[in-house]
Design an enzyme around this catalytic site. Structure first.
Site, PDB file in Angstrom:
ATOM      1  N   LYS A  11      -4.900  -0.155   3.389  1.00 22.07           N
ATOM      2  CA  LYS A  11      -3.886  -0.276   4.431  1.00 22.07           C
ATOM      3  C   LYS A  11      -3.591  -1.762   4.709  1.00 22.07           C
ATOM      4  O   LYS A  11      -4.331  -2.653   4.246  1.00 22.07           O
ATOM      5  CB  LYS A  11      -4.396   0.425   5.694  1.00 22.07           C
ATOM      6  N   TYR A  51       2.268  10.990   6.652  1.00 14.23           N
ATOM      7  CA  TYR A  51       1.511  11.359   7.852  1.00 14.23           C
ATOM      8  C   TYR A  51       2.179  12.510   8.612  1.00 14.23           C
ATOM      9  O   TYR A  51       2.050  12.591   9.834  1.00 14.23           O
ATOM     10  CB  TYR A  51       1.327  10.140   8.750  1.00 14.23           C
ATOM     11  N   PHE A  59      -0.731   8.786  18.755  1.00 16.75           N
ATOM     12  CA  PHE A  59      -0.937   7.609  17.904  1.00 16.75           C
ATOM     13  C   PHE A  59       0.025   7.570  16.717  1.00 16.75           C
ATOM     14  O   PHE A  59      -0.048   6.642  15.903  1.00 16.75           O
ATOM     15  CB  PHE A  59      -2.394   7.538  17.412  1.00 16.75           C
ATOM     16  N   ARG A 104     -15.523   1.645   5.813  1.00 18.07           N
ATOM     17  CA  ARG A 104     -15.151   1.486   7.221  1.00 18.07           C
ATOM     18  C   ARG A 104     -16.335   1.009   8.056  1.00 18.07           C
ATOM     19  O   ARG A 104     -16.180   0.205   8.980  1.00 18.07           O
ATOM     20  CB  ARG A 104     -14.592   2.796   7.754  1.00 18.07           C
ATOM     21  N   ASN A 118      -8.436   1.144  10.077  1.00 17.26           N
ATOM     22  CA  ASN A 118      -9.686   1.462   9.383  1.00 17.26           C
ATOM     23  C   ASN A 118      -9.631   1.230   7.870  1.00 17.26           C
ATOM     24  O   ASN A 118     -10.361   1.868   7.116  1.00 17.26           O
ATOM     25  CB  ASN A 118     -10.138   2.880   9.729  1.00 17.26           C
ATOM     26  N   HIS A 121      -7.122   4.667   3.287  1.00 18.57           N
ATOM     27  CA  HIS A 121      -6.788   6.092   3.367  1.00 18.57           C
ATOM     28  C   HIS A 121      -7.314   6.774   2.116  1.00 18.57           C
ATOM     29  O   HIS A 121      -7.238   6.209   1.025  1.00 18.57           O
ATOM     30  CB  HIS A 121      -5.261   6.285   3.428  1.00 18.57           C
ATOM     31  N   GLU A 132       0.375  13.893  -1.719  1.00 16.55           N
ATOM     32  CA  GLU A 132       0.437  12.445  -1.479  1.00 16.55           C
ATOM     33  C   GLU A 132       0.672  11.666  -2.775  1.00 16.55           C
ATOM     34  O   GLU A 132       1.414  10.677  -2.783  1.00 16.55           O
ATOM     35  CB  GLU A 132      -0.858  11.986  -0.805  1.00 16.55           C
TER      36      GLU A 132
END
Ligand code: DAT
Ligand code: MG
Length: 140
Positions: A11, A51, A59, A104, A118, A121, A132
């Site tokens: 990320k 997502y 969030f 993480r 974090n 993914h 995905e």
């Protein structure tokens, strides 16, 4: 069990903190194979699809804004039980609670932001992985 593929994302926090190599090192050291790899900046449409399960949650908007905040490294990773295996390498969602030894847990923390940052993914099921990978690597 048969060979699986999973989608791994480093990320924007991971790319900005120059932890891409560290994440990919752990993937390769575990014995998984990188079969596709790309540095890219996502757009809102891709992230909304990626997502989709979180749309409507408090969030969601901070999550999308965070994922738009810088480049992402996207990878397709292959191996026996790699979907479960990468989730295990990544550790649990909350980096404060994630076990030491995990990506993480070793490298992440709470920064007080509205969304949990974090670092990585990983797809959470064979169905998610197929969906995905289709979104991020439509040519595969
Ligand atoms: P994971 O990334 O471990 O699969 P998830 O799919 O439930 O977790 O959520 C996607 C991301 O959204 C997660 O990596 C961090 C953020 N997030 C999840 N739950 C959150 C919450 N309660 N508050 C803030 N951010 C959250
Ligand atoms: Mg998830």
């Amino acid at each position: 069990s048969e060979t699986e593929r999973t989608l791994v994302l480093v990320k924007p926090d991971g790319v900005t903190r120059q932890l891409t190599g560290e994440v990919l090192r752990r993937v390769e050291a575990k014995g998984y194979r990188i079969v596709a790899l790309e540095l890219r900046t996502a757009d809102r449409d891709l992230l909304a699809r990626h997502y989709a399960e979180h749309q409507g949650k408090p969030f969601f908007e901070p999550l999308v804004e965070f994922m738009l905040s810088g480049p992402i490294v996207a990878a397709v990773v292959e191996g026996q039980r790699v979907i479960e295996g990468f989730r295990s390498l990544a550790g649990t969602t909350d980096p404060t609670a994630a076990a030491p030894g995990t990506i993480r847990g070793d490298l992440g923390r709470d920064w007080g932001t509205a969304v949990v940052q974090n670092l990585v993914h990983g797809s959470d099921s064979p169905e998610s992985a197929a969906r995905e990978i289709g979104l991020w690597f439509p040519a595969l």
